[in-house]
Design a protein around this motif. Structure first.
Motif: not given
Lengths: 402, 83
Positions: A372-388
């Motif tokens: 039940t632990n869908h963490i995709l949207q949370y990972c995307m937050a740090s993932n996108i900030s990683g691009v910056i």
């Protein structure tokens, strides 16, 4: 008769076919296999691999020549027509599109038009882990200097840890263009290996209990202070303000970040600029990808590629990648020591760029421990900030060293 | 050694800058969210008036014409029900 045969022999490429050329063909075939059969970043690996092949067809004159060959007296360079005339069409493309630093920002514009800042805006605190994951860039910079690389070469090697192809290429063009081929290959190969490298590092550093931290459960226990009432307006204002502020602090990151944010802005405006965002993320980006791949591949002539430094880049790039992932995980672990609302350290592991593959891999890992632990949207937050984060790190390296 | 010292200083400045910029992003993001919540609240989409279950004259005419063509005038419309 003998003379005719001799002329025929020299007309073909047999006379120039050396074992170095054979090795480069083998490398090109291997990359083509990985791109086509194994589907490792095929959109880039296939053009790069074919560029390697084109550059190493003896007599084909498609290999990119070193900058000394186009230099004139008085610190000037040949113009593009002269380059095309003297060194062929591939050098025309390389010096016109790559050496000028033109294509990576164009690709960033397309990336921006495909990026959704929504997950990051909804979980702004997680953006900080995109900063921690840049540690690999600088750690490898230090190690590479100790191994005998110059500072500029070490910085170009370290930027592989940012896990962002266009950023790695842009930084290398500015700092160590003679290493462009191997660095681009290493950057894209390791990005393709994200599904292997993230689990490897995460399994080494994380406990079962940490894998099981359920982000949604945490959100329920500790709800956010405020919700976003008008996400569309926020998404439109965000790239404008962010671009303006970043430009003041790190102006050298503007070519990459500015174009990324412009691409994102035309996407978020919606129907009124739909044609612009479609062009940026479609035709323009595809054309840029073709020329970027072919010309970067064409820099890998046997004289340039078959050197000990290439091996150093391959090994160093992997270490940079792994340290970046570890940096993000350790940052979350430290945060969890002090915070009531725990964060799954996999969110830190995705702080390097490689959007969205890193997030997908982390999400799958979390689901293995708790379905039940869908963490995709949370990972995307740090993932996108990683691009910056990686674009800012590149800006710092360029402004310090160029 | 001099190169190494320079690399260390680039590392410190680089990491501090990256953290600072992303810290700034968090701050800017929160500020934009607060201001937009206050001054640009979500546009309220007016709810459409209850849709009549009876089709309009135009709809009736279009359906009738389509059935005329499809059945070559052999059938006629007696009742239209929205599914």
């Amino acid at each position: 008769m003998e003379e005719i045969l001799s002329k025929l022999y020299y007309m073909t490429a047999f006379s120039s076919f050396t074992y170095q050329v054979a090795i480069m063909w083998f490398i090109a075939f291997l990359l083509l296999y990985l791109g086509i059969k194994k589907e490792y970043e095929p959109l880039l690996l296939v053009p790069i691999a074919f560029g390697v092949l084109l550059a190493n067809f003896p007599g084909g004159e498609m290999g990119v020549v070193a900058a000394e060959n186009i230099a004139l007296e008085g610190g000037r360079y040949k113009n593009l027509f002269e380059i095309a005339h003297d060194h062929g069409i591939m050098n025309f493309l390389y010096y016109g599109l790559i050496k000028t630093g033109f294509l990576p920002p164009v690709i960033f514009m397309g990336v921006g038009a495909l990026t959704d800042f929504g997950p990051m805006l909804r979980n702004l605190k997680l953006a900080m882990f995109g900063a921690a994951a840049q540690i690999g860039i600088f750690a490898v910079l230090l190690a590479a200097v100790l191994l005998g690389f110059t500072l500029k070469e070490a910085a170009s090697l370290g930027i592989i840890g940012g896990a962002d192809g266009p950023t790695a290429i842009y930084t290398t063009i500015k700092l160590a263009p003679h290493l462009l081929g191997p660095i681009a290959i290493a950057a894209y190969s390791y990005m393709a290996l994200v599904p292997v490298i993230i689990p490897l590092v995460a399994n080494l550093l994380m406990t079962k209990k940490e894998f099981e931290i359920n982000m949604r459960q945490m959100d329920k226990e500790f709800p956010a202070k405020h919700t976003i009432k008008n996400i569309k307006a926020v998404k439109i204002i965000f790239p404008i303000v962010l671009g303006s502020v970043t430009a003041i602090f790190v102006p050298s990151s503007v070519p990459l970040l500015g174009m990324l944010l412009f691409g994102n802005l035309v996407k978020e405006i919606g129907v009124n600029t739909l044609r612009l965002s479609s062009a940026a993320s479609g035709g323009i980006m595809n054309a840029a990808t073709i020329f970027l791949g072919l010309t970067v591949g064409a820099t890998m002539t046997s004289e340039v590629f078959l050197s000990p430094k290439t091996l150093g880049i391959i090994v160093g790039g992997f270490i940079a990648f792994a340290i970046s992932i570890a940096g993000g995980i350790v940052a979350v672990k430290i945060y969890n020591l002090f915070a009531k609302k725990k964060i799954n350290p996999l969110v830190g592991a995705t702080g390097l760029s490689a959007v969205p593959m890193a997030s997908r891999v982390a999400n799958e890992m979390a689901l293995k421990y708790d379905s039940t632990n869908h963490i995709l949207q949370y990972c995307m937050a740090s993932n996108i900030s990683g691009v910056i984060g990686s674009a800012v790190a590149a800006g710092v390296l360029i402004s310090f060293l160029s | 050694m001099e190169l190494f010292n320079e690399a260390v200083s680039i590392m410190i400045v680089g990491m501090l800058t990256v953290f600072f910029i992303l810290f700034l992003i968090v701050g800017i993001g929160n500020l934009i969210i607060k201001l937009s919540n206050k001054y640009l609240p979500e546009e309220v989409v007016p709810v459409k008036a209850t849709i009549s279950s009876e089709p309009s004259n135009n709809t009736y005419a279009a359906i009738k014409a389509a059935i005329d063509i499809a059945t070559k005038g052999k059938a006629q419309v007696t009742n239209i029900t929205k599914l």
